[in-house]
Scaffold this motif. Structure first.
Motif, mmCIF file in Angstrom:
data_model
loop_
_atom_site.group_PDB
_atom_site.id
_atom_site.type_symbol
_atom_site.label_atom_id
_atom_site.label_comp_id
_atom_site.label_asym_id
_atom_site.label_seq_id
_atom_site.Cartn_x
_atom_site.Cartn_y
_atom_site.Cartn_z
ATOM 1 N N THR A 183 5.626 2.546 7.441
ATOM 2 C CA THR A 183 6.184 1.594 6.471
ATOM 3 C C THR A 183 7.443 0.925 7.017
ATOM 4 O OG1 THR A 183 7.363 3.372 5.281
ATOM 5 C CG2 THR A 183 5.189 2.705 4.428
ATOM 6 N N SER A 184 8.287 1.674 7.698
ATOM 7 C CA SER A 184 9.506 1.068 8.248
ATOM 8 C C SER A 184 9.191 0.149 9.424
ATOM 9 C CB SER A 184 10.525 2.139 8.635
ATOM 10 O OG SER A 184 10.009 3.001 9.631
ATOM 11 N N THR A 185 8.196 0.498 10.221
ATOM 12 C CA THR A 185 7.797 -0.373 11.328
ATOM 13 C C THR A 185 7.168 -1.656 10.799
ATOM 14 O OG1 THR A 185 7.525 1.509 12.805
ATOM 15 C CG2 THR A 185 6.401 -0.525 13.435
ATOM 16 N N ALA A 186 6.367 -1.537 9.753
ATOM 17 C CA ALA A 186 5.802 -2.736 9.125
ATOM 18 C C ALA A 186 6.920 -3.605 8.543
ATOM 19 C CB ALA A 186 4.797 -2.344 8.047
ATOM 20 N N ALA A 187 7.940 -2.975 7.946
ATOM 21 C CA ALA A 187 9.087 -3.726 7.425
ATOM 22 C C ALA A 187 9.809 -4.460 8.556
ATOM 23 C CB ALA A 187 10.049 -2.788 6.696
ATOM 24 N N PHE A 188 9.972 -3.788 9.679
ATOM 25 C CA PHE A 188 10.581 -4.420 10.847
ATOM 26 C C PHE A 188 9.749 -5.617 11.305
ATOM 27 C CE2 PHE A 188 10.752 -4.486 15.589
ATOM 28 C CZ PHE A 188 12.011 -5.071 15.712
ATOM 29 N N GLY A 189 8.446 -5.448 11.369
ATOM 30 C CA GLY A 189 7.574 -6.548 11.755
ATOM 31 C C GLY A 189 7.680 -7.733 10.807
ATOM 32 N N CYS A 190 7.757 -7.457 9.516
ATOM 33 C CA CYS A 190 7.918 -8.525 8.522
ATOM 34 C C CYS A 190 9.226 -9.285 8.736
ATOM 35 C CB CYS A 190 7.875 -7.959 7.105
ATOM 36 S SG CYS A 190 6.251 -7.405 6.565
#
Length: 170
Positions: free
Chosen positions: A146-153
């Motif tokens: 979830t945090s990596t996806a947030a970073f990608g966003c």
């Protein structure tokens, strides 16, 4: 104002990357390394990590990612144009999910492990580890995602922000 909006979005992206990197490092390096240790070593190491990680750097990164992402999303909401709002809002929601997992699962597991006491004095240190390790690893993998996806966003919002900023159109 565009320079401030860009700076906030950049700072949000950097702090989110640091937070995601921390959770990821536990998934692919720290926990697999500790997984190969004896029960006493595993429990003691995790107890020490739980103490060491509560420091100003950790707090700055974890809280900074939340605050800066919230500010970036609010800034995009006020802007009402461009593609940044959806990406910053998604990042904020994903990171809130990360923090909910941290508060609701990881911290209670860490507290239980710490409350078990000295691993050398435990009558069944293997049982203490068993109640902790798999569940902690599973939920840490989810918060790493979830945090990596947030970073990608946020990274995508930053890339798109440059295309939509007034300075890019001149």
């Amino acid at each position: 104002m565009s320079a401030l909006r860009t700076a906030v979005l950049l700072a949000a992206t950097v702090t989110m990357g640091l937070a995601a990197g921390l959770f990821q490092a536990f998934s692919y390096a720290v926990m697999p390394g500790l997984g190969d240790t004896r029960d006493e070593v595993f429990v003691e190491a995790m107890q020490r990590i739980n103490v060491a990680i509560v420091n100003p750097w950790f707090a700055t990164i974890v809280v900074g990612a939340l605050v800066l992402t919230g500010l970036a999303a609010a800034s995009e909401l006020r802007r009402r144009s461009g593609p940044g709002l959806a990406w910053t809002a998604a990042a904020l929601l994903l990171y809130v999910a990360t923090l909910v997992i941290t508060r609701g699962v990881s911290i209670p597991l860490n507290d239980t492990l710490d409350a078990a006491g000295d691993p050398g004095a435990l009558p069944d240190v293997a049982a203490v580890r068993e109640r902790f390790e798999d569940r902690w690893n599973r939920w840490n993998a989810i918060r790493a995602l979830t945090s990596t996806a947030a970073f990608g966003c946020l990274a995508w919002a930053l890339a798109r922000h440059r295309r939509w900023s007034p300075a890019a159109k001149t």
